[in-house]
Design a protein around this motif. Structure first.
Motif, PDB file in Angstrom:
ATOM      1  N   GLU A   1       0.832  -1.217   0.000  1.00  0.00           N
ATOM      2  CA  GLU A   1       0.000   0.000   0.000  1.00  0.00           C
ATOM      3  C   GLU A   1       0.864   1.265   0.000  1.00  0.00           C
TER       4      GLU A   1
ATOM      5  N   LYS B   1       6.750   3.347  -1.705  1.00  0.00           N
ATOM      6  CA  LYS B   1       6.734   4.740  -2.183  1.00  0.00           C
ATOM      7  C   LYS B   1       8.022   5.404  -1.678  1.00  0.00           C
TER       8      LYS B   1
ATOM      9  N   HIS C   1       4.549  -1.006  -6.491  1.00  0.00           N
ATOM     10  CA  HIS C   1       3.930   0.320  -6.506  1.00  0.00           C
ATOM     11  C   HIS C   1       4.673   1.184  -5.522  1.00  0.00           C
TER      12      HIS C   1
ATOM     13  N   GLU D   1      -6.970  -0.202  -8.108  1.00  0.00           N
ATOM     14  CA  GLU D   1      -7.197   0.264  -6.726  1.00  0.00           C
ATOM     15  C   GLU D   1      -8.682   0.366  -6.400  1.00  0.00           C
TER      16      GLU D   1
ATOM     17  N   GLU E   1      -7.919   8.772   5.095  1.00  0.00           N
ATOM     18  CA  GLU E   1      -6.719   9.235   4.387  1.00  0.00           C
ATOM     19  C   GLU E   1      -7.047   9.739   2.989  1.00  0.00           C
TER      20      GLU E   1
HETATM   21  C1  XIL Z   1      -2.875   5.763  -0.440  1.00  0.00           C
HETATM   22  C2  XIL Z   1      -2.767   4.852   0.765  1.00  0.00           C
HETATM   23  O1  XIL Z   1      -3.831   3.930   0.736  1.00  0.00           O
HETATM   24  C3  XIL Z   1      -2.816   5.660   2.030  1.00  0.00           C
HETATM   25  O2  XIL Z   1      -2.537   4.825   3.148  1.00  0.00           O
HETATM   26  C4  XIL Z   1      -1.825   6.818   1.984  1.00  0.00           C
HETATM   27  O3  XIL Z   1      -2.036   7.646   3.104  1.00  0.00           O
HETATM   28  C5  XIL Z   1      -1.978   7.639   0.708  1.00  0.00           C
HETATM   29  O4  XIL Z   1      -1.896   6.775  -0.421  1.00  0.00           O
HETATM   30  N1  XIL Z   1      -3.680   6.393  -5.403  1.00  0.00           N
HETATM   31  C6  XIL Z   1      -2.579   5.601  -5.264  1.00  0.00           C
HETATM   32  C7  XIL Z   1      -2.283   4.955  -3.959  1.00  0.00           C
HETATM   33  O5  XIL Z   1      -1.888   5.329  -6.261  1.00  0.00           O
HETATM   34  O6  XIL Z   1      -0.918   4.805  -3.716  1.00  0.00           O
HETATM   35  C8  XIL Z   1      -2.912   5.730  -2.819  1.00  0.00           C
HETATM   36  O7  XIL Z   1      -2.707   5.004  -1.609  1.00  0.00           O
HETATM   37  C9  XIL Z   1      -4.380   5.958  -3.096  1.00  0.00           C
HETATM   38  C10 XIL Z   1      -4.538   6.812  -4.333  1.00  0.00           C
END
Ligand code: XIL
Length: 379
Positions: free
Chosen positions: A79, A83, A116, A280, A335
């Motif tokens: 998740e 990053k 990811h 997602e 979030e």
């Molecule tokens: C989100 C996560 O789920 C959260 O925990 C974090 O705070 C922010 O990022 N698009 C994406 C994902 O590509 O990486 C994101 O994930 C949601 C939106």
């Protein structure tokens, strides 16, 4: 094309509504304890990989949720743990430990790993945003791509190389987001990153992952067109891109939906020879009433009208929900953008299983959409 079989089963269930989807009054869900096939098996029967995101503790401190995740999923996405800004070690270094443990767990349990993401404007370390020299910024950006690509080489099903590259509102003719990479490196950053990713791990599928391309609004029309142009341009220039990710963060009753526009987007993308992935999927319910039955029905309907179109396109080979159970969701944790928060005290119910790990109507919607989906060649 809507198959005859789908139309017949749709007609049997209920009349077709304007958007071309079936509204089903009551969503049968298996009672607690009833045998039910894992989603990954139902998906695999149609040549689709089903999976979810997971956070490190959900895998590394195993509990009943971990059991459900492993049972249901053929593929897992970290998740946040891969990053860039979430991996920061001392100075400019990266801390790979959680990512390493997650990929070990996932592959060790016979699941595929959807990596990811290498570059995301929203999760870029502060030190990178302060680089003034263009050449240095390019070097550091490519080091990041190369580090991630080579470290996990041969173990990754697909890599989101650049996450969310487009933002037509920023006003550029190429619709590229005015991101930190664009500012520091220039518009060629995308092609440089995908080429470096290919060199680092020749077998990972390289994905462009985007959001806000699922609904029928003028802004999303513009973004869909921009995405098509971007993929066409990358293909024409020989930039390696193997797949497009449609994030599919849905919301009940927020925006109009056009089955035709989504269908056309997917078909047009597929015509460029890319694999498509739903990356997602989840659904916010801030506009739905507190009543759980009604709310779950509305969320399931949103899943259904999206999936009936998405899974009908045989280029879609991957279906990922952003979590499996309402116990762990970025929506429930607030979030997301605050306009998607419920204003009452009720926790949102965005995913196919509830917080007690029981299947919900959204689960049934996925099962039915898989049932109606044409079989495709496996990814
Ligand atoms: C989100 C996560 O789920 C959260 O925990 C974090 O705070 C922010 O990022 N698009 C994406 C994902 O590509 O990486 C994101 O994930 C949601 C939106």
């Amino acid at each position: 094309m809507i198959s005859r079989r789908r139309l017949l089963s749709a007609a049997a269930a209920s009349p077709l509504l304007a958007g071309g989807f079936r509204a089903v009054a009551a969503e049968p869900v298996p009672p607690p304890g009833a045998a039910r096939p894992p989603l990954k098996d139902l998906a695999a029967a149609k040549g689709i990989l089903y999976g979810s995101c997971a956070a490190a503790p959900q895998l590394l401190s195993p509990d009943d949720f971990t059991e459900l995740l492993v049972r249901e999923c053929a593929l897992v996405v970290p998740e946040n743990e891969m990053k860039w800004a979430d991996m920061m070690g001392p100075g400019e270094s990266s801390d790979y430990r959680l990512g390493d443990k997650m990929i070990d767990f996932v592959t060790g349990h016979g699941m595929l790993f959807r990596a990811h993401t290498m570059l995301w404007y929203w999760r870029t370390p502060g030190w990178f945003t302060e680089i003034a020299d263009r050449g240095l910024a390019e070097k550091k950006m490519l080091e990041r791509v190369n580090d991630m690509g080579t470290r996990y080489k041969g173990r990754v099903y697909s890599w989101d190389v650049v996450n969310e590259p487009l933002k037509p509102d920023d006003g550029r003719p190429d619709a590229l987001r005015q991101s930190v990479f664009l500012e520091k490196v220039g518009p060629q950053y995308l092609d440089l990153a995908y080429r470096a990713a290919r060199a680092a791990d020749p077998h990972a599928k390289l994905v462009v992952n985007e959001y806000d391309i699922e609904y029928d609004t003028p802004e999303q029309d513009t973004k869909r067109l921009a995405l098509l142009k971007l993929i066409e341009r990358m293909k024409k220039d020989g930039t390696p891109v193997d797949a497009v990710g449609v994030q599919a963060h849905l919301s009940v009753d927020r925006l109009p939906f056009s089955a035709k526009k989504l269908r056309t987007l997917l078909a047009d993308l597929a015509a460029f020879g890319v694999e498509l992935q739903v990356t997602e999927l989840d659904c916010t319910d801030e506009r739905a009433p507190a009543d759980i039955k009604e709310r779950d029905r509305m969320v399931a309907d949103e899943y259904r009208r999206f999936l009936d179109v998405a899974l009908d396109e045989t280029a879609v080979k991957v279906l990922v929900t952003w979590g499996v159970s309402d116990r762990h969701s970025w929506i429930v944790r607030h979030e997301t953008n605050n306009m998607k928060w419920r204003t009452d005290a009720e926790p949102s119910r965005p995913l196919p299983f509830d917080a007690a790990l029981q299947p919900k109507p959204a689960w049934t919607a996925i099962v039915q959409a898989l049932d109606h989906a044409p079989k495709r060649g496996a990814a």
